[in-house]
Enzyme design. Structure first.
Site, PDB file in Angstrom:
ATOM      1  N   ARG A  44      30.890 -31.247  33.568  1.00 14.75           N
ATOM      2  CA  ARG A  44      30.566 -29.835  33.074  1.00 14.75           C
ATOM      3  C   ARG A  44      29.155 -29.484  33.593  1.00 14.75           C
ATOM      4  NH1 ARG A  44      30.683 -33.067  27.055  1.00 14.75           N
ATOM      5  NH2 ARG A  44      32.285 -34.313  27.732  1.00 14.75           N
ATOM      6  N   GLY A  45      28.900 -30.079  34.460  1.00 15.45           N
ATOM      7  CA  GLY A  45      27.452 -29.840  34.870  1.00 15.45           C
ATOM      8  C   GLY A  45      27.163 -28.540  35.706  1.00 15.45           C
ATOM      9  N   GLU A  99      28.982 -27.779  42.791  1.00 19.92           N
ATOM     10  CA  GLU A  99      28.628 -28.966  41.971  1.00 19.92           C
ATOM     11  C   GLU A  99      27.245 -28.572  41.406  1.00 19.92           C
ATOM     12  OE1 GLU A  99      28.735 -31.301  40.431  1.00 19.92           O
ATOM     13  OE2 GLU A  99      29.273 -33.279  41.656  1.00 19.92           O
ATOM     14  N   ASP A 103      24.185 -36.433  44.738  1.00 21.62           N
ATOM     15  CA  ASP A 103      23.181 -37.724  44.716  1.00 21.62           C
ATOM     16  C   ASP A 103      24.054 -38.674  45.821  1.00 21.62           C
ATOM     17  OD1 ASP A 103      21.156 -38.988  43.275  1.00 21.62           O
ATOM     18  OD2 ASP A 103      22.874 -40.362  42.615  1.00 21.62           O
ATOM     19  N   LYS A 131      20.069 -34.303  46.559  1.00 23.37           N
ATOM     20  CA  LYS A 131      18.852 -35.549  46.944  1.00 23.37           C
ATOM     21  C   LYS A 131      19.427 -36.149  47.874  1.00 23.37           C
ATOM     22  CE  LYS A 131      18.541 -36.907  41.858  1.00 23.37           C
ATOM     23  NZ  LYS A 131      18.844 -37.916  40.881  1.00 23.37           N
ATOM     24  N   PHE A 152      15.250 -38.269  38.384  1.00 22.78           N
ATOM     25  CA  PHE A 152      16.258 -37.911  37.403  1.00 22.78           C
ATOM     26  C   PHE A 152      15.898 -36.653  36.955  1.00 22.78           C
ATOM     27  CE2 PHE A 152      19.484 -38.040  34.120  1.00 22.78           C
ATOM     28  CZ  PHE A 152      20.494 -38.285  34.627  1.00 22.78           C
ATOM     29  N   VAL A 153      16.826 -35.561  36.832  1.00 19.84           N
ATOM     30  CA  VAL A 153      16.280 -34.196  36.629  1.00 19.84           C
ATOM     31  C   VAL A 153      17.444 -33.844  35.435  1.00 19.84           C
ATOM     32  CG1 VAL A 153      15.421 -33.521  38.730  1.00 19.84           C
ATOM     33  CG2 VAL A 153      17.823 -33.125  38.258  1.00 19.84           C
ATOM     34  N   ASP A 159      22.712 -32.951  32.445  1.00 18.91           N
ATOM     35  CA  ASP A 159      22.208 -33.840  31.432  1.00 18.91           C
ATOM     36  C   ASP A 159      21.817 -35.252  31.426  1.00 18.91           C
ATOM     37  OD1 ASP A 159      24.857 -34.905  32.537  1.00 18.91           O
ATOM     38  OD2 ASP A 159      24.882 -36.154  30.487  1.00 18.91           O
ATOM     39  N   ARG A 165      21.820 -30.193  28.538  1.00 18.72           N
ATOM     40  CA  ARG A 165      22.268 -29.241  29.559  1.00 18.72           C
ATOM     41  C   ARG A 165      21.995 -27.747  29.549  1.00 18.72           C
ATOM     42  NH1 ARG A 165      26.671 -31.888  31.909  1.00 18.72           N
ATOM     43  NH2 ARG A 165      27.690 -33.715  30.739  1.00 18.72           N
TER      44      ARG A 165
HETATM   45  P1  IMP Z   1      27.182 -38.681  43.218  1.00 21.21           P
HETATM   46  O1  IMP Z   1      28.554 -39.035  42.966  1.00 21.21           O
HETATM   47  O2  IMP Z   1      26.431 -39.869  43.518  1.00 21.21           O
HETATM   48  O3  IMP Z   1      26.886 -37.753  44.345  1.00 21.21           O
HETATM   49  O4  IMP Z   1      26.893 -38.105  41.792  1.00 21.21           O
HETATM   50  C1  IMP Z   1      26.873 -36.802  41.416  1.00 21.21           C
HETATM   51  C2  IMP Z   1      26.865 -36.610  40.103  1.00 21.21           C
HETATM   52  O5  IMP Z   1      25.841 -37.510  39.502  1.00 21.21           O
HETATM   53  C3  IMP Z   1      26.552 -35.000  39.649  1.00 21.21           C
HETATM   54  O6  IMP Z   1      27.559 -34.447  39.575  1.00 21.21           O
HETATM   55  C4  IMP Z   1      25.893 -35.341  38.223  1.00 21.21           C
HETATM   56  O7  IMP Z   1      26.671 -35.285  37.492  1.00 21.21           O
HETATM   57  C5  IMP Z   1      25.338 -36.750  38.522  1.00 21.21           C
HETATM   58  N1  IMP Z   1      23.849 -36.719  38.654  1.00 21.21           N
HETATM   59  C6  IMP Z   1      23.179 -37.347  39.809  1.00 21.21           C
HETATM   60  N2  IMP Z   1      21.801 -37.143  39.641  1.00 21.21           N
HETATM   61  C7  IMP Z   1      21.544 -36.654  38.442  1.00 21.21           C
HETATM   62  C8  IMP Z   1      20.390 -36.254  37.914  1.00 21.21           C
HETATM   63  O8  IMP Z   1      19.270 -36.200  38.624  1.00 21.21           O
HETATM   64  N3  IMP Z   1      20.657 -35.745  36.643  1.00 21.21           N
HETATM   65  C9  IMP Z   1      21.707 -35.425  36.022  1.00 21.21           C
HETATM   66  N4  IMP Z   1      22.830 -35.910  36.605  1.00 21.21           N
HETATM   67  C10 IMP Z   1      22.837 -36.195  37.871  1.00 21.21           C
HETATM   68 MG    MG Z   2      28.581 -33.950  37.932  1.00 18.69          MG
END
Ligand code: IMP
Ligand code: MG
Length: 179
Positions: A44-45, A99, A103, A131, A152-153, A159, A165
């Site tokens: 939902r982000g 997105e 991360d 990141k 972590f933001v 969220d 959110r």
């Molecule tokens: P990845 O698959 O590790 O790249 O993670 C991506 C997802 O992790 C993003 O769509 C977010 O939902 C969540 N995420 C990663 N870092 C943060 C953060 O600092 N705050 C909130 N959600 C995060």
């Molecule tokens: Mg996400």
């Protein structure tokens, strides 16, 4: 400012202004190829980011949603489950995946593969935040709003256990809230 927020990292005005730049870049890049991307926003982000970004893209775009993640608390798990699939056919379509934050890269890597396997012509990624220091997968967004350090933001769609959110800015929570 919300009582749980320690610091605002990126203001609403900075986000709006960056979305204007990203929108112009996307308009130019796809426009010069005569292509019109389907924006696929990950729930939902990415919803607040999608809503701002589309105001600045001057192409006849459409958008659709997918819900894929299984991200609990502050650690990325990497196992992708499709909770909601697209309603639009994507055979031969240029997709721009929207997105909130990249991360480890596991989410966008899996979703990109999935969409290519379904016959998309191309899949690019636009993310509000990146990141890069946390990346474990060999994948990078083509368009990025802001690079952030390993923090972590929350806010602007992002969220912490489904909270925060709806904040209109991106911030960092007070330390005691992560305990
Ligand atoms: P990845 O698959 O590790 O790249 O993670 C991506 C997802 O992790 C993003 O769509 C977010 O939902 C969540 N995420 C990663 N870092 C943060 C953060 O600092 N705050 C909130 N959600 C995060
Ligand atoms: Mg996400």
């Amino acid at each position: 400012m919300h009582k749980d927020i320690k610091k605002i990292l990126i203001s609403e005005e900075q986000i709006r202004s960056r979305c204007d730049e990203l929108g112009k870049q996307i308009t130019e890049d796809y426009g010069k190829e005569g292509r019109t991307p389907l924006l696929v926003a990950l729930l939902r982000g990415s919803v607040p980011f999608l809503a701002e970004l589309i105001k600045h893209i001057d192409l006849d775009i459409q958008y659709d949603f997918m819900d894929v993640t299984s991200y609990a608390g502050t650690k990325s798990t990497g196992d992708i489950k499709i909770l909601k699939d697209l309603d639009t056919s994507i055979e031969g379509v240029d997709i721009l995946l929207v997105e909130d934050i990249v991360d480890t890269g596991k989410t966008i890597k899996s979703v990109k593969e999935l969409l290519m396997n379904k016959g998309a012509r191309s899949v690019k990624v636009v993310t509000l935040l990146d990141k890069p220091s946390r990346r474990t997968e060999d994948v990078n967004p083509e368009y990025c709003g802001f690079e952030v350090e390993d923090l972590f933001v929350v806010g602007y769609g992002m969220d912490f256990d489904q909270k925060y959110r709806c904040l209109p800015y991106i911030g960092v929570l007070k330390d005691e809230l992560y305990q």
